[in-house]
Design a protein around this motif. Structure first.
Motif, PDB file in Angstrom:
ATOM      1  N   CYS A   8       0.850  -1.197   0.000  1.00 39.48           N
ATOM      2  CA  CYS A   8       0.000   0.000   0.000  1.00 39.48           C
ATOM      3  C   CYS A   8       0.885   1.246   0.000  1.00 39.48           C
ATOM      4  CB  CYS A   8      -0.904   0.002   1.224  1.00 39.48           C
ATOM      5  SG  CYS A   8      -1.806   1.559   1.416  1.00 39.48           S
ATOM      6  N   CYS A  11      -0.446   3.345   3.671  1.00 37.48           N
ATOM      7  CA  CYS A  11      -0.123   2.908   5.034  1.00 37.48           C
ATOM      8  C   CYS A  11       0.999   1.875   5.083  1.00 37.48           C
ATOM      9  CB  CYS A  11      -1.373   2.357   5.709  1.00 37.48           C
ATOM     10  SG  CYS A  11      -1.906   0.767   5.036  1.00 37.48           S
ATOM     11  N   CYS A  24      -5.912  -1.054  -1.063  1.00 38.96           N
ATOM     12  CA  CYS A  24      -5.669  -1.426   0.336  1.00 38.96           C
ATOM     13  C   CYS A  24      -6.955  -1.230   1.144  1.00 38.96           C
ATOM     14  CB  CYS A  24      -4.558  -0.540   0.892  1.00 38.96           C
ATOM     15  SG  CYS A  24      -4.140  -0.899   2.613  1.00 38.96           S
ATOM     16  N   CYS A  26      -7.208   0.541   3.561  1.00 36.40           N
ATOM     17  CA  CYS A  26      -7.259   1.971   3.926  1.00 36.40           C
ATOM     18  C   CYS A  26      -7.732   2.836   2.764  1.00 36.40           C
ATOM     19  CB  CYS A  26      -5.894   2.446   4.427  1.00 36.40           C
ATOM     20  SG  CYS A  26      -4.703   2.800   3.120  1.00 36.40           S
ATOM     21  N   SER A  28      -6.066   3.302  -0.159  1.00 40.61           N
ATOM     22  CA  SER A  28      -4.993   3.780  -1.047  1.00 40.61           C
ATOM     23  C   SER A  28      -4.660   2.744  -2.117  1.00 40.61           C
ATOM     24  CB  SER A  28      -3.732   4.080  -0.235  1.00 40.61           C
ATOM     25  OG  SER A  28      -3.899   5.253   0.518  1.00 40.61           O
TER      26      SER A  28
END
Ligand SMILES: [Zn+2]
Length: 377
Positions: A8, A11, A24, A26, A28
């Protein structure tokens, strides 16, 4: 196949490459990482040049792709031609890389071949994608050849040759009331609920597109030239990051000693990445009302915006935003002075070069990507 993991860019979380992954947890983008010691052992100029000049020449840098003959129809291996007029006027060694000469008329074919090959390696027989037109046209063609069903979500405004390409190749076309990002949302929903393989500006597409960077190094070495700057139009940002990755990889495995800087060019009416660069932001902010004649780079919420910004920063490059008038003038100039017919987005990089000509040193070598053919508009 030398893929190590997917990482990623936000993160730093890592993933194994054993199944399809798009982003990801998250939110991204993911980057495909390789064991470059293994790649370096596998490549040499003699070895590479014993293979045909197409994007699979650089397969040591690519993920696993299946059924190569069904996803190969002469993609990549595009010429670099020197400018005959504009470069002299600007006092630079200007060269055009004609990505418009790929099988379906745009650079997208590089990403499609690798992404579809990876999808087939994951046993996909049905794919879904959102597109501003060029990616859909490319995927429809390659899917037809590979015998894979394709469903393509496009903004209502997509029309003309790109739509015709998609239809003739037999894809299911779904027009979406809204822009590219509205189409991307619907494609994502269809993937989540329908089980089809999702294609688009996700990790494996960039792996195919990075072969532009491999080829620029390959061609420059053969011409005994050092490239100083590579100018790339920016929509979702996948291409410019990919080209930078390809250029960097060639250095990493010892096939070249330096890397050029990246120049990212966006339409002023969809100025996400360049605006974030100029303002020193850490992340790209979406634009609500996209407004540009360059439909192929009209991505208000670019999937790889941060990736693109990182590439420009890492390379000590810069970004430029150009108006529709500047894009149309560059398209005309390219046709009239150089004999090259590009679509609007395909002329955007030249528009940036003309606008920021004073940022180049005398005689520096600038490779300008012409990403899509004028016959597509
Ligand atoms: Zn993450």
């Amino acid at each position: 196949m030398h893929v190590k993991e997917l990482v990623c860019i936000g993160c730093g979380e890592t993933y194994t490459p054993d199944r399809p992954r798009y982003e990801c947890g998250c939110g991204s983008s993911l980057d495909v990482r390789y064991d470059y010691d293994d790649v370096a052992d596998a490549v040499s100029w003699n070895g590479l040049r014993s293979r045909p000049f197409n994007h699979f020449r650089y397969r040591a840098f690519l993920p696993r792709v299946d059924e190569e003959e069904r996803i190969m129809m002469g993609g990549g291996g595009t010429p670099i031609v020197p400018s005959t007029v504009i470069g002299d006027e600007l006092g630079i060694d200007l060269q055009f890389k004609l990505e418009s000469l790929n099988p379906t008329g745009s650079f997208k074919d590089r990403g499609t071949a690798v992404e579809l090959g990876t999808a087939m390696a994951f046993d996909a027989d049905e794919i879904v994608v959102a597109s501003t037109g060029n990616m859909g046209a490319s995927i429809a063609a390659y899917a037809a050849r590979a015998g894979v069903d394709a469903t393509i979500y496009v903004p209502e405004s997509v029309d003309g040759p790109k739509l015709d390409q998609m239809q003739r190749h037999g894809a299911d076309i779904i027009k979406v009331d809204g822009d590219y990002n509205a189409a991307a949302k619907q494609a994502w929903t269809a993937y989540e609920h329908g089980g089809a393989y999702l294609m688009g500006d996700y990790p494996y597409r960039g792996e195919g597109e990075k072969t532009v960077g491999h080829e620029i190094v390959d061609q420059a070495e053969q011409n005994e030239t050092d490239v100083d700057t590579v100018a790339v139009p920016v929509g979702n940002g996948t291409l410019i990051h990919a080209v930078w990755k390809g250029l960097s990889e060639m250095q990493q495995v010892g096939l070249t000693s330096g890397t050029p800087r990246m120049m990212g060019v966006q339409a002023a009416g969809c100025n996400t990445v360049v605006d974030a660069l100029h303002k020193g932001f850490d992340a790209v902010e979406p634009v609500e009302d996209v407004d540009t004649v360059a439909g192929a780079i009209a991505c208000g919420d670019p999937l790889d915006g941060d990736h693109a910004m990182n590439a420009i920063r890492e390379s000590n490059g810069f970004g430029t935003a150009v108006s529709d008038e500047e894009i149309l003038a560059a398209k005309q100039r390219l046709a009239e002075a150089e004999g090259i017919y590009a679509e609007e987005a395909g002329a955007a990089a030249l528009a940036g070069i003309l606008k920021d000509a004073d940022l180049f040193e005398d005689g520096e070598t600038v490779v300008c990507l012409v990403t899509g053919h004028g016959l597509k508009t």
